[in-house]
Design a protein around this motif. Sequence first.
Motif, PDB file in Angstrom:
ATOM      1  N   ASP A 167      -5.687   6.235  -4.427  1.00 54.56           N
ATOM      2  CA  ASP A 167      -5.104   7.520  -4.813  1.00 54.56           C
ATOM      3  C   ASP A 167      -4.217   7.439  -6.055  1.00 54.56           C
ATOM      4  O   ASP A 167      -3.015   7.736  -6.006  1.00 54.56           O
ATOM      5  CB  ASP A 167      -4.303   8.099  -3.637  1.00 54.56           C
ATOM      6  CG  ASP A 167      -3.890   9.544  -3.876  1.00 54.56           C
ATOM      7  OD1 ASP A 167      -4.468  10.193  -4.779  1.00 54.56           O
ATOM      8  OD2 ASP A 167      -2.985  10.023  -3.154  1.00 54.56           O
ATOM      9  N   ARG A 227     -14.540   9.522  -3.643  1.00 53.32           N
ATOM     10  CA  ARG A 227     -13.632  10.496  -3.069  1.00 53.32           C
ATOM     11  C   ARG A 227     -13.196  10.042  -1.675  1.00 53.32           C
ATOM     12  O   ARG A 227     -13.981   9.455  -0.934  1.00 53.32           O
ATOM     13  CB  ARG A 227     -14.300  11.868  -2.967  1.00 53.32           C
ATOM     14  CG  ARG A 227     -14.511  12.551  -4.307  1.00 53.32           C
ATOM     15  CD  ARG A 227     -15.193  13.893  -4.094  1.00 53.32           C
ATOM     16  NE  ARG A 227     -15.430  14.588  -5.347  1.00 53.32           N
ATOM     17  CZ  ARG A 227     -14.580  15.451  -5.898  1.00 53.32           C
ATOM     18  NH1 ARG A 227     -13.421  15.716  -5.293  1.00 53.32           N
ATOM     19  NH2 ARG A 227     -14.851  16.043  -7.039  1.00 53.32           N
ATOM     20  N   LYS A 228     -11.971  10.347  -1.337  1.00 52.62           N
ATOM     21  CA  LYS A 228     -11.466  10.023  -0.006  1.00 52.62           C
ATOM     22  C   LYS A 228     -11.778  11.173   0.954  1.00 52.62           C
ATOM     23  O   LYS A 228     -11.740  12.345   0.575  1.00 52.62           O
ATOM     24  CB  LYS A 228      -9.960   9.773  -0.044  1.00 52.62           C
ATOM     25  CG  LYS A 228      -9.562   8.565  -0.866  1.00 52.62           C
ATOM     26  CD  LYS A 228      -8.067   8.371  -0.897  1.00 52.62           C
ATOM     27  CE  LYS A 228      -7.513   8.044   0.477  1.00 52.62           C
ATOM     28  NZ  LYS A 228      -6.060   7.739   0.417  1.00 52.62           N
ATOM     29  N   MET A 229     -12.079  10.805   2.170  1.00 56.17           N
ATOM     30  CA  MET A 229     -12.382  11.805   3.193  1.00 56.17           C
ATOM     31  C   MET A 229     -11.168  12.009   4.089  1.00 56.17           C
ATOM     32  O   MET A 229     -10.506  11.060   4.493  1.00 56.17           O
ATOM     33  CB  MET A 229     -13.586  11.352   4.027  1.00 56.17           C
ATOM     34  CG  MET A 229     -13.988  12.354   5.106  1.00 56.17           C
ATOM     35  SD  MET A 229     -15.473  11.863   6.009  1.00 56.17           S
ATOM     36  CE  MET A 229     -16.726  12.229   4.775  1.00 56.17           C
ATOM     37  N   GLN A 230     -10.898  13.257   4.400  1.00 51.45           N
ATOM     38  CA  GLN A 230      -9.820  13.602   5.305  1.00 51.45           C
ATOM     39  C   GLN A 230     -10.281  14.758   6.175  1.00 51.45           C
ATOM     40  O   GLN A 230     -10.783  15.768   5.667  1.00 51.45           O
ATOM     41  CB  GLN A 230      -8.555  13.993   4.532  1.00 51.45           C
ATOM     42  CG  GLN A 230      -7.351  14.259   5.426  1.00 51.45           C
ATOM     43  CD  GLN A 230      -6.097  14.512   4.618  1.00 51.45           C
ATOM     44  OE1 GLN A 230      -6.128  14.514   3.391  1.00 51.45           O
ATOM     45  NE2 GLN A 230      -4.989  14.737   5.302  1.00 51.45           N
ATOM     46  N   ASP A 231     -10.116  14.608   7.493  1.00 48.46           N
ATOM     47  CA  ASP A 231     -10.562  15.621   8.456  1.00 48.46           C
ATOM     48  C   ASP A 231     -12.041  15.948   8.247  1.00 48.46           C
ATOM     49  O   ASP A 231     -12.456  17.122   8.260  1.00 48.46           O
ATOM     50  CB  ASP A 231      -9.718  16.895   8.317  1.00 48.46           C
ATOM     51  CG  ASP A 231      -8.249  16.648   8.626  1.00 48.46           C
ATOM     52  OD1 ASP A 231      -7.967  15.766   9.460  1.00 48.46           O
ATOM     53  OD2 ASP A 231      -7.395  17.320   8.009  1.00 48.46           O
ATOM     54  N   ARG A 270     -13.828  15.898   5.674  1.00 47.17           N
ATOM     55  CA  ARG A 270     -14.168  16.591   4.430  1.00 47.17           C
ATOM     56  C   ARG A 270     -13.649  15.772   3.259  1.00 47.17           C
ATOM     57  O   ARG A 270     -12.570  15.172   3.324  1.00 47.17           O
ATOM     58  CB  ARG A 270     -13.551  17.997   4.395  1.00 47.17           C
ATOM     59  CG  ARG A 270     -14.020  18.900   5.521  1.00 47.17           C
ATOM     60  CD  ARG A 270     -13.511  20.321   5.339  1.00 47.17           C
ATOM     61  NE  ARG A 270     -14.075  20.924   4.129  1.00 47.17           N
ATOM     62  CZ  ARG A 270     -13.825  22.181   3.734  1.00 47.17           C
ATOM     63  NH1 ARG A 270     -12.992  22.927   4.443  1.00 47.17           N
ATOM     64  NH2 ARG A 270     -14.373  22.653   2.631  1.00 47.17           N
ATOM     65  N   TYR A 271     -14.426  15.745   2.177  1.00 47.68           N
ATOM     66  CA  TYR A 271     -14.021  15.025   0.973  1.00 47.68           C
ATOM     67  C   TYR A 271     -12.961  15.831   0.230  1.00 47.68           C
ATOM     68  O   TYR A 271     -13.022  17.055   0.143  1.00 47.68           O
ATOM     69  CB  TYR A 271     -15.224  14.769   0.063  1.00 47.68           C
ATOM     70  CG  TYR A 271     -16.135  13.692   0.597  1.00 47.68           C
ATOM     71  CD1 TYR A 271     -15.760  12.352   0.550  1.00 47.68           C
ATOM     72  CD2 TYR A 271     -17.365  14.027   1.161  1.00 47.68           C
ATOM     73  CE1 TYR A 271     -16.589  11.363   1.054  1.00 47.68           C
ATOM     74  CE2 TYR A 271     -18.201  13.042   1.662  1.00 47.68           C
ATOM     75  CZ  TYR A 271     -17.810  11.716   1.610  1.00 47.68           C
ATOM     76  OH  TYR A 271     -18.627  10.737   2.116  1.00 47.68           O
ATOM     77  N   THR A 272     -11.957  15.101  -0.261  1.00 46.82           N
ATOM     78  CA  THR A 272     -10.829  15.719  -0.942  1.00 46.82           C
ATOM     79  C   THR A 272     -10.858  15.362  -2.428  1.00 46.82           C
ATOM     80  O   THR A 272     -11.761  14.668  -2.908  1.00 46.82           O
ATOM     81  CB  THR A 272      -9.509  15.231  -0.322  1.00 46.82           C
ATOM     82  OG1 THR A 272      -9.376  13.818  -0.559  1.00 46.82           O
ATOM     83  CG2 THR A 272      -9.490  15.486   1.180  1.00 46.82           C
ATOM     84  N   ASP A 273      -9.863  15.830  -3.156  1.00 43.79           N
ATOM     85  CA  ASP A 273      -9.744  15.514  -4.577  1.00 43.79           C
ATOM     86  C   ASP A 273      -8.861  14.296  -4.806  1.00 43.79           C
ATOM     87  O   ASP A 273      -8.219  14.162  -5.857  1.00 43.79           O
ATOM     88  CB  ASP A 273      -9.181  16.718  -5.342  1.00 43.79           C
ATOM     89  CG  ASP A 273     -10.186  17.856  -5.427  1.00 43.79           C
ATOM     90  OD1 ASP A 273     -11.398  17.559  -5.419  1.00 43.79           O
ATOM     91  OD2 ASP A 273      -9.760  19.028  -5.469  1.00 43.79           O
ATOM     92  N   THR A 274      -8.811  13.406  -3.855  1.00 49.09           N
ATOM     93  CA  THR A 274      -8.142  12.118  -4.021  1.00 49.09           C
ATOM     94  C   THR A 274      -9.205  11.026  -4.044  1.00 49.09           C
ATOM     95  O   THR A 274     -10.283  11.183  -3.454  1.00 49.09           O
ATOM     96  CB  THR A 274      -7.134  11.860  -2.886  1.00 49.09           C
ATOM     97  OG1 THR A 274      -7.829  11.939  -1.626  1.00 49.09           O
ATOM     98  CG2 THR A 274      -6.029  12.898  -2.909  1.00 49.09           C
TER      99      THR A 274
END
Length: 604
Positions: free
Chosen positions: A558, A524-528, A530-534
Amino acid sequence: MSSSAAPSGLARLRTTARSLAAGGAGPDPNRRTRNRPRRGDLLAVKLPAWRSKLLLFGLFCAFSALSLRVIYLQGGWSTGFLQRQGEARYARTLPEAPTRGTIFDRNGVVLASSVPARAIWANPDDFDANAKQKAQLARLLEMTPEDLRRRIANDDRSFVYLRRQLDPEVAQRIEALHISGVHSTKEFRRQYPEGPVTSHLLGFTNVGERGLEGVERQYEGMLGGQPGLRHLIEDRLGHTIEDDWLHEPVQGQDIALAIDDRIQYIAHAAVKQAAEANLAHAAAAVVLDARTGELLALANWPDFDPAHRAQFDLNQVRDRAVTDMFEPGSTLKPFSIATAIENGVVRPDTVIDTSPGHLTIGGRTITDAHPHAGLTVEQVVAKSSNVGTAKIALQMPAQTLWETLTAVGFGQVPQAGLSGAVSGRLRPASTWRPVEQATIAYGYGISVSLLQLAHAYLVFARDGDIVPVSVLRRSEPAASVQVLSPATAAMMRHMLELATSDEGTAPAARIQGYRVAGKTGTARKMQDKRYTDTYISSFVGFAPASNPRIVVAVMVDDPRAGRYYGGDVAAPVFGAIAAGTLRAMQVTPDAPAMQVAQAAVPGG
């Protein structure tokens, strides 16, 4: 009274005559007006003698000073100021560009070269053209007459470029206009025959042929050479009357890369196809020679054409395989397993209880994509069990795993000779909590580049030792560092080959005629924070498994076409690149022809 007066007058005349005859002055008949000034006396001004002498002396001194000044100037003593003023109007010091070195692939194919071009420049003070000439000049320079006027009128220098890297044929047409104050200088323009295929690897140069990205930047010192300087003197009409070298240019050196142009094309085509088919944000691939550590291919998508700088976009120019960091996910599991085997913690047939498919550590839960019961260490790798890997890693000191990860290059800048290479992120083992040790073991909490990942897998493709990656073709073998024992490396090759079997997560990585080995990754990719659904979908492997010749790492960023597991998205890209590369290298097949699996087991 009148008679007496006449004789007296006659007597005076006689007396005067006798005086003249005797040489005397005679009496003055006008004695009464003797002191009256005459007309000629009024115009005669008598000056003192010293004043005329002073005036004559002053004129002599002035003439002498002028004569000495003429001799002083013409003789060449202390004339620096005048020379500087003259040169400011009629002398130029022009840089002369060296010929930039050519970049070849390992087989002598030209990847980048410089071709002759011309720079058009003007002296605004000397510029003189009629309306027709200005219009023709602007058209040949591909600018409007108004732009040309501003370029010349608003520049207070005696030198201004009008156009760089112009075709010599166009420059000749400009010279034929015979415009006073407009000149041309020899320079070069960089060409990239392969265009976007090698764009991220080679990088590009600026208009002055100075490397800005990629190999062009990394090896600027070798490729660029040293510019020369010409001293040019012109007459008032702009005609050259003297042209001397202050120092001649030092030509750039040619370099030969380890890249194979054929393999580079194969990798680029596969990456582009995968990104478009999976609607991905980006994709990249790295191909290494397992025996020498040489970089055979490095491809990215999106790409760009280095010949059209005006159309560059930061999203296209970034060399993701070298500069982008991501959490590797399950592609890191083999290093945790290998460390445990090397230190006697487990054996390939040791059974690990992974039921009920999740594990809670310090309030955080680790899960498997598909629950399993007891799995051998071989199966933990083949089925990519997070729970099994975490349990194995927690049986070792954190420092032991950290040392292995460091030894294969994680957390360090790869010494590959590539511009922009990053170190990734690997925190000291002393800061790991138990849950972090568990997650790092299966590829979370650590950041790597795709180049680092491909390099690290050399330890499995070789006999437990590792060599540095090199973008330059090597003339001698590089010194290696032993990380694992040859026995451990052989065990890991067998386990990674099982991962590409029907029971593993990457049967789509298999290719006809060759045995392959490797590991999928889905993170999973992290953004801000937090782990996202990408997701980042990846696969790293080598072939032939019986005697590895290449290591191939693939990353798809992605994917949005419905599939995101590494076995579904990245493994087929590995298969396409590995198949084409082995054939290009004429590597003998090590397995009978087989039907490539059409479906992969989800996971990893």
